[in-house]
Design an enzyme around this catalytic site. Structure first.
Site, short mmCIF file in Angstrom:
data_model
loop_
_atom_site.label_atom_id
_atom_site.label_comp_id
_atom_site.label_asym_id
_atom_site.label_seq_id
_atom_site.Cartn_x
_atom_site.Cartn_y
_atom_site.Cartn_z
N GLY A 149 0.81 -1.21 0.00
CA GLY A 149 0.00 0.00 0.00
C GLY A 149 0.84 1.26 0.00
N GLY A 213 1.06 -8.71 -4.00
CA GLY A 213 1.23 -10.01 -4.64
C GLY A 213 2.20 -9.94 -5.81
N ASP A 238 5.82 -5.89 5.95
CA ASP A 238 6.32 -7.21 6.38
C ASP A 238 6.15 -8.27 5.29
OD1 ASP A 238 3.58 -7.17 6.60
OD2 ASP A 238 3.51 -8.15 8.56
N GLY A 239 5.04 -8.23 4.55
CA GLY A 239 4.87 -9.19 3.46
C GLY A 239 5.90 -8.99 2.38
N THR A 266 5.55 0.74 6.55
CA THR A 266 4.17 0.51 6.96
C THR A 266 3.68 1.73 7.70
OG1 THR A 266 2.70 -0.76 8.40
CG2 THR A 266 5.02 -0.74 9.00
N ASP A 268 1.25 1.88 9.57
CA ASP A 268 0.71 1.49 10.88
C ASP A 268 1.78 1.42 11.97
OD1 ASP A 268 -1.75 1.27 9.71
OD2 ASP A 268 -1.73 -0.91 9.55
N MET A 311 -6.29 4.53 10.29
CA MET A 311 -5.66 3.27 9.87
C MET A 311 -5.06 2.55 11.07
SD MET A 311 -3.90 4.38 6.26
CE MET A 311 -3.73 2.68 5.72
N MET A 425 -6.69 10.02 2.53
CA MET A 425 -6.06 11.32 2.65
C MET A 425 -4.77 11.20 3.45
SD MET A 425 -9.35 13.70 3.54
CE MET A 425 -8.29 15.08 3.95
#
Length: 536
Positions: A149, A213, A238-239, A266, A268, A311, A425
């Protein structure tokens, strides 16, 4: 904290492999000369796949419980690589800085606060430029890819990797992989120059594009090999870092002189070990605008409620820090702290009480909060996105409806609820000044590590010092808010909200944390013992 040097110099590398080249005493662990005789204290766990030895873990132990979780080096599987003087020693800007090069045995402690009798604990190799490098400038073909993302700061990291390679090391060939991992084999690359990236940090998103992916290890490494790429910079969560680890292992199996470097991303802030992830400060700052709007709306109407969803799929750091920074929030709900709606001590009772006291209130909820309650109301399918993340139901809309239904049954107390969802946003804006500086440091640390021959690592700050961290340490679990910690207590004090938790839940959480700490210490002791016995 200044750098911490090992009090015990590592000696021979114990291995289960029969490969004589990997048992060569010249194999580098920390570029420290080895005195004789010293009891073996260092080890590398290895596995063999199709006749090729793959190094999966490097551990160095020393006195007083010192454990260095080292990162792989190109010489672990290519022992005869030549070295070159670092170009920075003649750089007009960097050569004037005294003691610019990092000492070879500098490490960074994972835990900075210890008791007097505590062991020295786990350390990581300190990031920074070395006096010797393993790449000549004109031989480097680097590539950069962004996955997952969006996050504030992606373009800044891209810019600083390109400019850092060019300005510090004279590298002029940097490729951009478009569209995430699948871009290695499904799309053309673009050339990145100082001119093309000069202003991209002023824009949100990523100029390279991104996707989830698309990870096909064989195709990706084939593309790396065919294009002559020898430095790979992978920016993602992490992925993505798990994918980078697999790419690194395949590069090892093929014996390629390719440095694989991860830059953790990330919004988050849920990556383990590192202090924080880039873009987090920007996200918290932008969240203030949504909270302020909710506060203005709520206090402008009778029994006004401003509900803001932020988030935080599994970790509530953005919601917690935005709440603490705002001071206008009456209730903060995060995934780590379960809550309930109905009955005495429940959320709805608290909302009713706060409205009677103040006439308005602001609620902040992280997107991953309350998922168990929603599941009880709705039969939801267990659906995941392309990266394997579970698709969450919209807690904001669900909570809005529940609050409205509750007050419909109380006609003498009408409410005015405004729901604000600033998710896209927050993540699509350019990074702020703090994150811009942080992204620069991350990019430079990654470059220095790759040029020095380190590979298979992620870079990030640990206790304020940038370090090289093995992939497995940041992908093994996600960092979460500890609800028995003082920071969460500060939030509860700021909002004056109840914890919505039973005493039993709090005690169980404390026991879980204590058990985790005890297990970590036991693992360190076990590692030390196995290395001393030569079992690694």
């Amino acid at each position: 904290m200044d750098s911490i040097s090992s009090s015990s110099t590592p000696q021979k590398i114990q291995s289960t492999s029969n490969s004589s080249s990997l048992l060569d005493l010249k194999s580098r662990l920390s570029a420290v000369k080895i005195p004789e005789p010293v009891k073996p204290r260092a080890g590398r766990r290895m596995s063999s796949t199709e006749g090729k030895t793959v190094i999966t873990k490097k551990i160095v132990t020393g006195d007083a419980g010192y454990v260095l979780e080292d990162v792989p080096h190109l010489t672990d599987y290519l022992p005869d690589l030549p070295t070159y003087p670092n170009p920075l020693q003649d750089h007009p800007a960097y050569s004037v800085v005294k003691q610019y090069f990092v000492n070879t045995d500098d490490t960074v402690a994972q835990t900075i606060v210890v008791h007097k009798s505590s062991p020295r604990g786990v350390h990581f190799r300190r990031a920074g430029p070395r006096q010797k490098v393993y790449f000549e400038s004109d031989e480097v073909t680097a590539c950069i890819v962004t996955c997952g993302g969006l996050c504030p700061g992606l373009n800044t990291v891209i810019r600083e990797i390109v400019c850092g390679l060019y300005d510090m090391y004279g590298v002029k060939t940097v490729l951009g992989i478009e569209g995430g991992y699948r871009g290695f084999y499904a799309r053309n690359t673009i050339n990145l120059t100082r001119k093309t990236v000069s202003d991209i940090h002023k824009r949100g998103g990523t100029v390279l594009g991104t996707s989830r992916g698309g990870h096909d290890t064989t195709k990706i490494v084939d593309s790396i090999q065919d294009r002559g790429i020898n430095q790979v910079y992978i920016i993602g969560g992490d992925g993505t870092q798990k994918g980078a680890s697999v790419i690194f292992e395949e590069v090892q199996r093929r014996g390629l002189k390719v440095a694989v470097v991860g830059v953790p991303k990330t919004i988050d802030n849920d990556i383990e070990v590192i202090d924080k992830s880039f873009g987090f400060d920007t996200a918290v700052e932008e969240a203030q605008r949504a909270i302020n709007a909710a506060h203005v709306e709520s206090e402008s109407q009778e029994n006004g409620i401003g509900l803001v969803k932020l988030m935080g799929r599994n970790s509530g750091f953005i919601a917690m820090y935005a709440t603490l920074a705002s001071r206008d929030v009456d209730c903060c709900l995060i995934p780590e702290s379960p809550f309930y709606l109905e009955g005495k001590g429940g959320l709805l009772e608290f909302i009713e009480k706060r409205l009677k006291e103040h006439g308005h209130m602001v609620i902040v909820v992280a997107e991953g909060a309350g998922q168990d309650l929603i599941a009880q109301d709705m039969l939801s399918m267990d659906v995941h996105d392309a990266s394997g993340n579970k698709l969450l139901l919209d807690v904001g809309l669900w909570l809005s409806q529940k609050i409205k239904e509750h007050f419909v049954r109380k006609p003498k107390m009408p409410i005015n609820l405004k729901y604000i969802d600033p998710t896209y946003m927050v993540r699509a804006i350019p990074s702020n000044a703090s994150d811009n500086v942080y992204c620069t440091l991350l990019a430079h640390s990654a470059i220095h590590g790759a040029m020095a021959g380190y590979t298979g690592f992620t870079v990030g700050p640990v206790n304020g010092r940038h370090a090289y961290i093995p992939f497995d340490r940041i992908t093994e679990k996600q960092k979460k808010v500890v609800i028995t910690d003082r920071m969460w207590a500060r939030l509860l004090s700021s909002t004056n909200q109840p914890s919505f938790l039973s005493n039993k839940y709090i005690e169980d959480s404390k026991k879980d944390n204590e058990a985790h700490n005890a297990t970590s210490k036991a693992d360190n002791v076990s590692t030390d013992a196995s290395l001393s016995n030569g079992s690694m």
